[in-house]
Every structure is written in C-alpha cells, then in structure tokens.
Motif scaffolding. Structure first.
Motif, mmCIF file in Angstrom:
data_model
loop_
_atom_site.group_PDB
_atom_site.id
_atom_site.type_symbol
_atom_site.label_atom_id
_atom_site.label_comp_id
_atom_site.label_asym_id
_atom_site.label_seq_id
_atom_site.Cartn_x
_atom_site.Cartn_y
_atom_site.Cartn_z
ATOM 1 N N LEU A 25 0.845 -1.184 0.000
ATOM 2 C CA LEU A 25 0.000 0.000 0.000
ATOM 3 C C LEU A 25 0.885 1.240 0.000
ATOM 4 O O LEU A 25 1.835 1.331 0.771
ATOM 5 N N VAL A 57 -4.603 6.512 -2.522
ATOM 6 C CA VAL A 57 -4.048 5.254 -2.049
ATOM 7 C C VAL A 57 -3.889 4.338 -3.259
ATOM 8 O O VAL A 57 -4.719 4.350 -4.166
ATOM 9 N N GLY A 102 -2.588 0.244 -4.308
ATOM 10 C CA GLY A 102 -2.207 -1.071 -3.827
ATOM 11 C C GLY A 102 -2.391 -2.149 -4.876
ATOM 12 O O GLY A 102 -3.109 -1.959 -5.855
ATOM 13 N N MET A 111 -3.762 -5.884 -6.093
ATOM 14 C CA MET A 111 -5.030 -6.591 -5.847
ATOM 15 C C MET A 111 -5.052 -7.911 -6.618
ATOM 16 O O MET A 111 -4.475 -8.012 -7.695
ATOM 17 N N THR A 155 -7.598 -10.176 -2.440
ATOM 18 C CA THR A 155 -6.428 -9.894 -1.613
ATOM 19 C C THR A 155 -5.975 -8.471 -1.905
ATOM 20 O O THR A 155 -6.233 -7.931 -2.969
ATOM 21 N N GLY A 156 -5.301 -7.879 -0.952
ATOM 22 C CA GLY A 156 -4.818 -6.518 -1.107
ATOM 23 C C GLY A 156 -5.446 -5.605 -0.078
ATOM 24 O O GLY A 156 -6.393 -5.957 0.613
ATOM 25 N N TRP A 157 -4.891 -4.409 0.027
ATOM 26 C CA TRP A 157 -5.376 -3.418 0.983
ATOM 27 C C TRP A 157 -6.696 -2.785 0.568
ATOM 28 O O TRP A 157 -7.475 -2.372 1.410
ATOM 29 N N LEU A 158 -6.903 -2.605 -0.717
ATOM 30 C CA LEU A 158 -8.045 -1.828 -1.184
ATOM 31 C C LEU A 158 -9.120 -2.759 -1.662
ATOM 32 O O LEU A 158 -9.914 -2.667 -2.404
#
Length: 178
Positions: free
Chosen positions: A2, A13, A15, A17, A175-178
């Motif tokens: 991120l 932001v 990130g 994914m 998966t991932g922050w966003l």
C-alpha cells in the motif's frame, strides 16, 4: 503493498489486488490481478494525548477508482481489464468504465487525470467546497510521484512479486489493501 499520498482533505491510495471472481460482467469471470488507485477523502483528528502524540489519520470515503487489472489467463503485464469507476455511491463503486487509452497507455492516461483533479472530482459528484484549491494543486503536483508508485506496483505484479493468488483454493477471494 500500500502506498498513500495525503493532502488536507483528500488523498490517493495505491495497492496491488487479486480477485478470484471479479465481476458479474460477461467474459470477465476468470481471476484478475493488478493495481488499484483510489482518490479518497481524508479525515484528520486532533492528537490523542499530549502535543507529541500521534495524530489519527483516515483515508475514508472513496470518490474515484482506477483498476489497472488483467486477466490471470493473459500474459503477465497485460491490462485487458483496465477500467475506472468515475463515481461512487457511498462506499460502493459505480459501473466499470472501459477507456481504450487506459488499457493502451495506463500511466499516461492516469497522469492526465491526476493533472486535472477538479475535473475528476466534478465527475465524481464531489462538492467543490469539500476540497480546497491547495489540495487540488497539491495532488496535481504530486502526480509524477503517484505515477512512479503505480509503475513500481505494476512492475511487481508483472514480475509475480505482488498480487499473489490465494495459497489454497477458495470460492471467492480478494487480496490486497483496497
């Protein structure tokens, strides 16, 4: 991974994914991976304690999203599913908008959008008074740094270092922050 870029009332932001079942759109049922960028409003609270205490910062409501995605069945680095969501309804994105220039030259397209934050915010339906001119100027000035971060993440996805598939089979995953 991120990366975040904050201004007074908005921020960006970015990130990596991975989606198992990304979209109900016909022809897009296979997994996809890539890089997501969101323009979000930022909330900043008073220090929690003394003058030396940390300041709570939240990248809150998203207002615009760019998904630089490709099908996992395409060669790495192919962005055959690149799209953007010009507007959100609360936390939910609007429909995917596919723009040929976005797939053909994503970094140039993104740089053009970031260079004109007022237009992006207007399309997103954000009230002009919600974001200061200093924020818009700051975002436009930071565009080269943001583009550099997006490029690093895209390179990591292409090289197989970022946006990994889940280790075990699952029916639906993100998966991932966003």
């Amino acid at each position: 991974m991120l990366a975040a870029f904050g201004f007074e009332a908005m921020g960006v932001v970015v990130g990596d994914m991975y989606f198992i079942d990304p979209s109900p759109n016909e022809g897009q049922e296979t997994p996809e991976r890539g890089v997501r960028l969101e323009l979000r409003l930022v909330d900043r609270a008073a220090p929690q304690g003394s003058i030396y205490a940390g300041i709570p910062i939240a990248f809150s409501r998203p207002v615009w999203r760019v998904d630089l995605f490709g099908s996992t069945e395409s060669p790495p680095g192919t962005l055959d599913r690149a799209h953007h969501h010009p507007r959100f309804n609360g936390w939910e994105p609007g429909r995917r908008h596919f723009v040929p220039e976005l797939s053909a030259d994503p970094l140039s397209w993104l740089a053009g959008e970031l260079a004109d934050p007022a237009a992006v915010l207007a399309r997103a339906g954000v009230d002009a008074n919600e974001v200061s001119e200093a924020d818009k100027t700051g975002l436009a000035a930071a565009a080269p740094e943001i583009i550099a971060a997006v490029k690093r993440l895209l390179d990591g996805v292409r090289d197989g270092e970022l946006a990994p598939a889940p280790a075990e089979p699952v029916a639906a995953a993100r998966t991932g922050w966003l």
